[in-house]
Design a protein around this motif. Structure first.
Motif, PDB file in Angstrom:
ATOM      1  N   MET A   1       0.430  -1.401  -0.188  1.00  0.00           N
ATOM      2  CA  MET A   1      -0.134  -0.100   0.097  1.00  0.00           C
ATOM      3  C   MET A   1       0.565   1.125  -0.025  1.00  0.00           C
ATOM      4  N   ARG A   2       0.833   2.088  -0.346  1.00  0.00           N
ATOM      5  CA  ARG A   2       1.130   3.613  -1.171  1.00  0.00           C
ATOM      6  C   ARG A   2       0.404   4.489   0.030  1.00  0.00           C
ATOM      7  N   GLU A   3       1.862   5.045   0.481  1.00  0.00           N
ATOM      8  CA  GLU A   3       1.559   6.124   1.183  1.00  0.00           C
ATOM      9  C   GLU A   3       1.403   7.408   0.544  1.00  0.00           C
ATOM     10  N   VAL A   4       0.198   8.370   1.484  1.00  0.00           N
ATOM     11  CA  VAL A   4      -0.768   9.045   0.369  1.00  0.00           C
ATOM     12  C   VAL A   4      -0.157   9.923   1.595  1.00  0.00           C
ATOM     13  N   ALA A   5       0.111  11.006   0.741  1.00  0.00           N
ATOM     14  CA  ALA A   5       0.094  12.557   1.106  1.00  0.00           C
ATOM     15  C   ALA A   5      -0.286  14.024   0.713  1.00  0.00           C
ATOM     16  N   VAL A   6      -1.022  14.898   1.411  1.00  0.00           N
ATOM     17  CA  VAL A   6      -1.597  15.947   0.508  1.00  0.00           C
ATOM     18  C   VAL A   6      -1.247  17.148   0.466  1.00  0.00           C
ATOM     19  N   LEU A   7      -1.032  17.523  -0.899  1.00  0.00           N
ATOM     20  CA  LEU A   7      -0.205  18.651  -1.745  1.00  0.00           C
ATOM     21  C   LEU A   7      -0.451  19.445  -1.888  1.00  0.00           C
ATOM     22  N   GLY A   8      -2.044  20.080  -1.594  1.00  0.00           N
ATOM     23  CA  GLY A   8      -2.341  20.767  -1.484  1.00  0.00           C
ATOM     24  C   GLY A   8      -4.231  20.650  -0.691  1.00  0.00           C
ATOM     25  N   ILE A   9      -4.560  22.044  -0.832  1.00  0.00           N
ATOM     26  CA  ILE A   9      -5.469  22.708  -0.035  1.00  0.00           C
ATOM     27  C   ILE A   9      -6.429  23.735  -0.225  1.00  0.00           C
ATOM     28  N   GLY A  10      -7.657  24.314  -0.461  1.00  0.00           N
ATOM     29  CA  GLY A  10      -8.496  24.653  -0.776  1.00  0.00           C
ATOM     30  C   GLY A  10      -9.814  25.275  -0.377  1.00  0.00           C
ATOM     31  N   GLN A  11     -10.236  25.963  -0.130  1.00  0.00           N
ATOM     32  CA  GLN A  11     -12.071  26.145   0.424  1.00  0.00           C
ATOM     33  C   GLN A  11     -12.353  27.828  -0.139  1.00  0.00           C
ATOM     34  N   THR A  12     -13.992  27.394  -0.240  1.00  0.00           N
ATOM     35  CA  THR A  12     -14.015  29.142   0.078  1.00  0.00           C
ATOM     36  C   THR A  12     -14.876  29.288   1.372  1.00  0.00           C
ATOM     37  N   PRO A  13     -15.300  30.439   1.345  1.00  0.00           N
ATOM     38  CA  PRO A  13     -15.839  30.887   3.128  1.00  0.00           C
ATOM     39  C   PRO A  13     -16.872  30.976   2.968  1.00  0.00           C
ATOM     40  N   PRO A 220       0.392  10.372  -3.972  1.00  0.00           N
ATOM     41  CA  PRO A 220       1.355   9.413  -3.707  1.00  0.00           C
ATOM     42  C   PRO A 220       2.566   9.703  -2.563  1.00  0.00           C
ATOM     43  N   VAL A 221       3.041   9.343  -1.795  1.00  0.00           N
ATOM     44  CA  VAL A 221       4.633  10.451  -0.864  1.00  0.00           C
ATOM     45  C   VAL A 221       5.403   9.724  -2.137  1.00  0.00           C
ATOM     46  N   GLU A 222       5.821   8.522  -2.071  1.00  0.00           N
ATOM     47  CA  GLU A 222       6.855   8.446  -3.042  1.00  0.00           C
ATOM     48  C   GLU A 222       6.930   9.237  -4.499  1.00  0.00           C
ATOM     49  N   HIS A 223       6.204  10.176  -4.573  1.00  0.00           N
ATOM     50  CA  HIS A 223       5.907  10.827  -5.888  1.00  0.00           C
ATOM     51  C   HIS A 223       6.071  12.384  -5.849  1.00  0.00           C
ATOM     52  N   LEU A 224       6.526  12.389  -4.407  1.00  0.00           N
ATOM     53  CA  LEU A 224       6.428  14.284  -3.645  1.00  0.00           C
ATOM     54  C   LEU A 224       7.561  14.964  -4.085  1.00  0.00           C
ATOM     55  N   HIS A 225       8.537  14.507  -4.535  1.00  0.00           N
ATOM     56  CA  HIS A 225       9.447  15.108  -6.025  1.00  0.00           C
ATOM     57  C   HIS A 225       9.439  15.872  -6.566  1.00  0.00           C
ATOM     58  N   ARG A 226       8.230  14.993  -7.694  1.00  0.00           N
ATOM     59  CA  ARG A 226       8.209  15.345  -9.287  1.00  0.00           C
ATOM     60  C   ARG A 226       6.722  17.105  -8.735  1.00  0.00           C
ATOM     61  N   PHE A 227       6.888  17.177  -7.752  1.00  0.00           N
ATOM     62  CA  PHE A 227       5.576  18.568  -7.512  1.00  0.00           C
ATOM     63  C   PHE A 227       6.470  19.548  -7.052  1.00  0.00           C
ATOM     64  N   PRO A 228       5.798  20.917  -6.581  1.00  0.00           N
ATOM     65  CA  PRO A 228       6.349  22.294  -6.298  1.00  0.00           C
ATOM     66  C   PRO A 228       6.669  21.449  -4.303  1.00  0.00           C
TER      67      PRO A 228
END
Lengths: 385, 385
Positions: A1-13, A220-228
C-alpha cells in the motif's frame, strides 16, 4: 500500500452564497487546491455531498464538477455518508491513491443549502436518520441530538451552562478565520439566553447551516519529488466505522461506539495515542457531540467531556485544542463539505499557516467527522515531518 | 496492488416491490451474496444508489444497509454517479480491496423507484443531466437520448426499425432469467407500433423502471484459499472516465468519448481486445445507447452499431452476445442497481450458471455502465480460470 500525502488545499468562505451555484462553489475550492498544489491535471475527482439531489436538483456531482473545473475525462464519483460525506470522499480518495489505481486525486466537499426552503432542508437533513423508525415519527435531526443531550445531562449530572465553553471556544477561534461564517465572540450570557430550538439544545448549542466547499489534492508520498515543494503532510491513518442508524437501537445511546472504533483503529494505524495529538478538529454539530467525541476518542473519561472545556484544555494552548478554526459551530456546517473543511484546517495547522490560532509546534493532527447521530464516523490522522 | 476476485453474488427479482422497503430489497440481495460466498462477516459495505434521498427520503445508505444486513460496525459508504452508481460502488470496493485497506467488501446496488410518483421520478431522473443547462429548460432524460438518436439516424442513414433487434434480443434473453422484469417475447410488429415516448424513442426503445437490488462480495485473490471453493472469477480491469455532463458541450454528441476511454484502458489493463470478449453486458437504457456503446468499445465501426444487431451478432452464439440476461430493456433498469445486475450476470456467465442463455465456454466477460447521457462511464472485465 502506498503512503499518501496532501499536496494542496483550498476552501471558500461559508455563508449564504445566493450569487453562486453549487458548481461555482465547488469549482472555486477545487481550483484553489490545484493552485496550492501547483498542478493543473488530476486522475480522479472525488466529491463529498449529502443533499444536492434534492436541494439543488443535481446528482452526478463527480462528472459535473470535474467538467466545470476543467478536469474533463477524469475518473469521478460522488460519495455520501450524510454529515460525514466530506471525509468519506477523502477516505475513498486515499484508497484510490494507496492502491495505485490513481496517482493524483482531487477531493471536494461541497454543500449548497440556501437554495432549499427552511422546512424542506429540515426534512432533507432528516434523511441522515432512519426514515422508517425515526423521521417517519416526526423526530428531526436536532430533536435526536436533544434527546441524547437530555439523557446525558440526567445521567452524568451536568447543567446546560456546562456546555457553553464548547461554543464560546469555537466562536473565539473563528474570529481569526476569514473563511468562517461567524466573526463574533460569544459570551456566557449570550449562550444562556439564546432562543431554544429543541430543549435542551438552544441556538448556541447548534451549528449553523451554510453554503461552502473545501478541497484537497492527494498524491503518493513516493511521487512528492515530482511536484513543487510543500510541507510534507502525510495521511498516517484513515478509518471508518458505523453504528446502528436508529439511536434507539443502540445498547448505550450516550456512547459513540463508531467513534471509539474508528479512533482506536486510527491510533493503531498511526502508531500514536490521544496524548500525541496536537490538534483535533472534531464534529461539534451540537455541543453534546463535542463531549461525546472527546470521550470516545480517549481524551476524557465517560461522561466527563464537558470537564475538558471547563478546565480550559480545549483552547489553543490547552491539552487538546479543538475547533481551532471555528469548528462547525462558528466556521459553519455545510453538511457534505464539513469533513473537508476539517481536513483543510488540520493541514493549515500542520503547515504552520493557521495565523493567530496556530497551535505552536503542531506535528500530529486529527479529524473526526460524524455522519447521522453517530452512525457513520470517519477519523483521519495527519503528520508533518 | 492486490488482485481482486468476486466470491459471491446475489440479486432480487426486478418489479414494483410495493410490499418491500429499500432496506429489505438491499438486505435480500446482500444476504444472497453472502450466502453464495459462504461467509457472514465483511469489512466494508459499499452501496450504489442514485435517488433514495429524494425518492425514499433516506440517505446514509451505507450505515443503513450494513445495520439491516447484520453487518453493524462495518466500514460503509454510498457512491453515486447517476445511472452508473452500481458499478461506481463496485469500483470503489475494488480499490478498497486492491489497496489492502479492506479484505472483504460487500457491494450492493439498490434502487426503489416505485415509491416516487411518476412526475417526480421523471424530475429525479433528470438530476443525472445538467440542472442549469439541460433540465432547467425542461428537457427530460428521455428527450436528451431522443435528440441523440434522431441525429444519429440522420447522420448515418438508419431508420427506426433498424434498432428493433436490440430490444427483441433483450426480451428473448429475459425469457430465461427468473429475476427479469419482463418475460414476454417482443415481435418486430409490436416494437414498431409501440406508443411513442419522445420521437424517435418509443416505449420499446426505452428500458423500464423498477425496484431491485444486486450484490457481490469481493476478496483478494491471495485470500481465496480461506473461503469455500468457487469458480475463480477475477476482476482483471476496472476503469472509469467522464465526459461533459451537458450533451451540447461535446465535440461530437454521437460519440461516447468516456466509453471509448474507459474501454481502451480496460483492454490495456486486462491485456485483451474486443475480439477476446465472450459476453458483454452493455447499458441498453435506450436502443441508441446499445449502438453507441458497441461502437465506442470497438465492436463496430462508427455509425454502424445497428449492423451488428441486424447481422445476428449480438445474440447468444453471435460474435458478441449482449444483454444475455435481458439487459436494461427486459431485465429492468432500477437505476443505481443496474451496474451490479450487469456484474452479477457476467459472473453467472463465467461460472456457467446462465442456464438457457449460457454463452458456451465464456471465459472473459465485460460490463459497461453509463451514467447520465454518457457523462460517467465505468467498464469492468472479468476472467475465469
Amino acid at each position: 500500500m502506498r503512503e499518501v500525502a496532501v499536496l494542496g488545499i483550498g476552501q471558500t468562505p461559508i455563508e449564504e452564497h445566493w450569487e453562486k451555484s453549487l458548481r461555482v462553489l465547488a469549482g472555486e475550492a477545487a481550483l484553489a487546491a490545484l493552485q496550492d498544489a501547483g498542478i493543473s491535471r488530476v486522475d480522479g475527482v472525488f466529491v463529498g455531498n449529502m443533499m444536492a439531489g434534492s436541494a439543488n436538483h443535481q446528482q452526478q456531482l463527480g462528472a459535473y464538477i470535474a467538467d466545470w473545473a476543467g478536469l474533463r475525462y477524469a475518473n469521478a464519483l460522488h460519495v455520501e455518508t450524510a454529515c460525514s460525506s466530506g471525509s468519506a470522499a477523502f477516505r475513498a480518495g486515499v484508497m484510490a491513491v494507496a492502491s495505485g489505481v490513481l496517482d493524483v486525486v482531487l477531493v471536494v466537499g461541497v454543500e449548497k443549502m440556501s437554495d432549499s426552503p427552511g422546512d424542506e432542508i429540515t426534512a432533507e437533513l432528516a434523511t441522515a436518520a432512519d426514515a422508517d423508525w425515526e423521521s417517519a415519527y416526526g423526530v428531526s435531526f436536532v430533536a435526536l441530538n436533544a434527546l441524547i443531550m437530555r439523557r446525558y445531562m440526567h445521567e452524568y449530572g451536568w447543567q446546560h451552562e456546562h456546555f457553553a465553553l464548547f461554543s464560546i471556544n469555537s466562536h473565539q477561534n473563528a474570529l481569526h478565520n476569514p473563511y468562517a461564517r461567524f466573526h463574533s465572540p460569544l459570551s456566557l450570557q449570550e449562550y444562556l439566553k439564546a432562543p431554544m430550538v429543541t430543549p435542551p439544545i438552544n441556538l448556541m448549542d447548534a451549528s449553523p447551516m451554510g453554503d461552502g466547499a473545501a478541497a484537497a489534492v492527494l498524491v503518493p508520498v513516493e511521487h512528492l519529488h515530482r511536484f513543487p515543494p510543500k510541507p510534507k503532510v502525510r495521511v498516517v491513518a484513515s478509518t471508518a466505522a458505523t453504528d446502528t442508524i436508529a439511536v434507539a437501537s443502540r445498547r448505550d445511546p450516550l456512547w459513540l461506539s463508531a467513534a471509539e472504533r474508528s479512533a482506536r483503529q486510527a491510533y493503531a494505524q498511526a502508531g500514536v495515542g490521544p496524548n500525541d495529538i496536537d490538534v483535533f478538529e472534531l464534529h461539534d454539530a451540537f455541543t453534546i457531540m463535542s463531549a461525546l467525541s472527546l470521550e470516545a476518542c480517549g481524551f476524557a473519561e465517560r461522561g466527563q467531556g464537558p470537564r475538558l472545556a471547563l478546565e480550559g484544555e480545549i483552547q489553543i494552548g490547552g491539552r487538546i485544542p479543538i475547533c481551532t478554526r471555528g469548528g462547525l459551530k462558528a466556521r459553519g456546517h455545510p453538511v457534505g463539505a464539513t469533513g473537508m473543511y476539517q481536513i483543510v484546517e488540520v493541514v493549515q495547522q500542520l503547515r504552520g499557516e493557521a495565523g493567530e490560532t496556530q497551535v505552536e509546534g503542531a506535528k500530529i493532527g486529527m479529524t473526526q467527522n460524524i455522519g447521522g447521530s453517530g452512525s457513520n464516523i470517519i477519523t483521519h490522522i495527519f503528520r508533518v515531518d
